[in-house]
Design an enzyme around this catalytic site. Sequence first.
Site, PDB file in Angstrom:
ATOM      1  N   SER A 208      -6.995  -8.276   5.534  1.00 31.14           N
ATOM      2  CA  SER A 208      -5.808  -7.266   5.874  1.00 31.14           C
ATOM      3  C   SER A 208      -5.440  -6.563   4.606  1.00 31.14           C
ATOM      4  O   SER A 208      -6.273  -6.533   3.639  1.00 31.14           O
ATOM      5  CB  SER A 208      -4.535  -8.074   6.209  1.00 31.14           C
ATOM      6  OG  SER A 208      -3.579  -7.385   6.801  1.00 31.14           O
ATOM      7  N   ASN A 209      -4.144  -6.194   4.219  1.00 33.63           N
ATOM      8  CA  ASN A 209      -3.825  -5.430   2.956  1.00 33.63           C
ATOM      9  C   ASN A 209      -2.336  -5.853   2.921  1.00 33.63           C
ATOM     10  O   ASN A 209      -1.842  -6.283   3.656  1.00 33.63           O
ATOM     11  CB  ASN A 209      -4.467  -4.210   3.388  1.00 33.63           C
ATOM     12  CG  ASN A 209      -3.496  -3.317   4.348  1.00 33.63           C
ATOM     13  OD1 ASN A 209      -2.336  -3.186   4.307  1.00 33.63           O
ATOM     14  ND2 ASN A 209      -4.565  -2.917   5.111  1.00 33.63           N
ATOM     15  N   ALA A 210      -1.918  -5.190   1.804  1.00 33.68           N
ATOM     16  CA  ALA A 210      -0.443  -5.496   1.243  1.00 33.68           C
ATOM     17  C   ALA A 210       0.705  -4.601   1.841  1.00 33.68           C
ATOM     18  O   ALA A 210       1.572  -4.456   1.258  1.00 33.68           O
ATOM     19  CB  ALA A 210      -0.421  -5.377  -0.359  1.00 33.68           C
TER      20      ALA A 210
END
Length: 404
Positions: A208-210
Site C-alpha cells: 500500500s502507500n501513505a
Amino acid sequence: MDLAGKKILLGVSGSIAAYKAVVLLRSLQKAGASVRVIMTRGASDFVVPLTFEAISHHPVSIENSTNQSWNNHIELSLWADLFVIAPASANLMARMAAGMADDMVTACYLASRAPVCLAPSMDVDMWHHPATKHNIEILRSRSVQIIPVGYGALASGLTGEGRMAEPEEILEFIGRILSPEAQTLAGKKAMVTAGPTKEAIDPVRYISNASTGKMGIAIADALASRGAEVQLILGPVALKPGHPKVNIHPVTTAEEMYQAALQYHERSEISVFCAAVADFRPAEVAREKIKKAGSGLNLKLVKNPDIAFELGRKKKVHQVHIGFALESGAGEAQAREKLEAKNFDLIVLNSLQDAGAGFGTDTNKITFFLKGNKSRKFGLKSKEAVAGDIVDAIESLLKKLKKP
Ligand code: C5P
C-alpha cells in the site's frame, strides 16, 4: 450574493478574529439577510456586545440561563435558516463536540434544526492538535460544515494554518448553502477516487502507500457543497467526508476501485482521479502467512489496471477528467506527459520537494497543467482551499465543453 429574506443566526466566540464578525454581520445585512447575534463570554472580551447590538438592532445574548433568555435559544434556533459561527475557537468546538449547553452559542447549536457551519480561528499548533482535529471530525460527522481556514500570519506572530476565512469567503460559503443560484454544480454528477489501495500478499500483509485520502475527500466535499451529486470511491482510510450528501463507496484493492469507477464514470460529467492506486499487486495471494524461511523472498507482481488511463479512453465530449501527479522531483515534464497519456483536461501536480505538500499533510502546494501548454502555480494552502481552486477550474472547464 442575494440573501434577501434569509434569517441567519451569527455566533461569535473568543478569538482575536471576533472583530471580523462585525464585518461579516454588515456583509450579511447588505446581502439582504436578517441577522441575530449571540456570543460566548470569551468573545465579549474581544468585542463588546453593544457593537453587535447597534448594528443588528437586536439584543445580543451570552448566557442561556437568565430570566429573559432562558428559552431564547429555542426561539432563535427555530427562527434561523442557517446558524454560522465565526470565529469558532478551539474551546467552542470542543464544547460543541461534547454536547455541552453551558452558554447561548452551545445551547443554540444543540437546539438547531438549521444547517450549521463554522469558521475556525486559532493558532497553528492548536489547529494541528489531535484534540482539535478529533473535535472537528466529530462535528463534521454530525453534518456541521467547516469553512476552510486560511494560511498566513497569525496574531501570535507565528505563520501557518488557523486564520479564520475572510468575511467575503464566509459570505460565499453561506451563499452556497442558502441560495440555489450559488449551487453552481446543481444537476451535475461527479465521481472522485481517493485514498490508497491495499493489495494483499498473504492473510496479514499487503502492499500500500501513505495516502490519507484528505485531498480527494476535500474535493468531494467542495463538489457537494456546490450542489453536485458526488460518488466518492474511497480506499481504506480513517478520514470521512464532511458533507452529508457525499455518497461513499469503500473499496480496498485497485481492481475494486476500477470496478466502482466503471460503474459511475459513464453518468458523471466530472471525474477526479485523486487516488494513489498501487501500480502492482502480487500475482498470487498466499493462502497461509508466508514463513520467514530462507535468505530472501521473491514476490511476483502483476500490473493493476490504470483507472484514469482506461476511463480516459472512454471519455466523451461532455466529460471532464482531472488527474493528479505526485512527483519526487520537480515533475513538470511528467505531469505534462500524464496529461496527454491519460487524456486529462487538467492535471494537478504536487511535488514532494515542496515542504507542506504530499501525503498526510493538511496543506498542499500545487501547479495546474492544462491542454495547450497552459499552467498555473499556486502558493501553499490548506487542502480544503486547494479543493476550492480545483473545483473553480472544473467549473470553467465545464463551461468550455460541447454539449453531448
Ligand atoms: O502514473 P501515475 O500513477 O503517476 O498517475 C497519477 C494519476 O493517475 C492520478 O490521477 C491517479 O489517481 C491515476 N491513477 C489511476 N490508476 C492507477 C494509477 C494512477 O487512476 N492504477
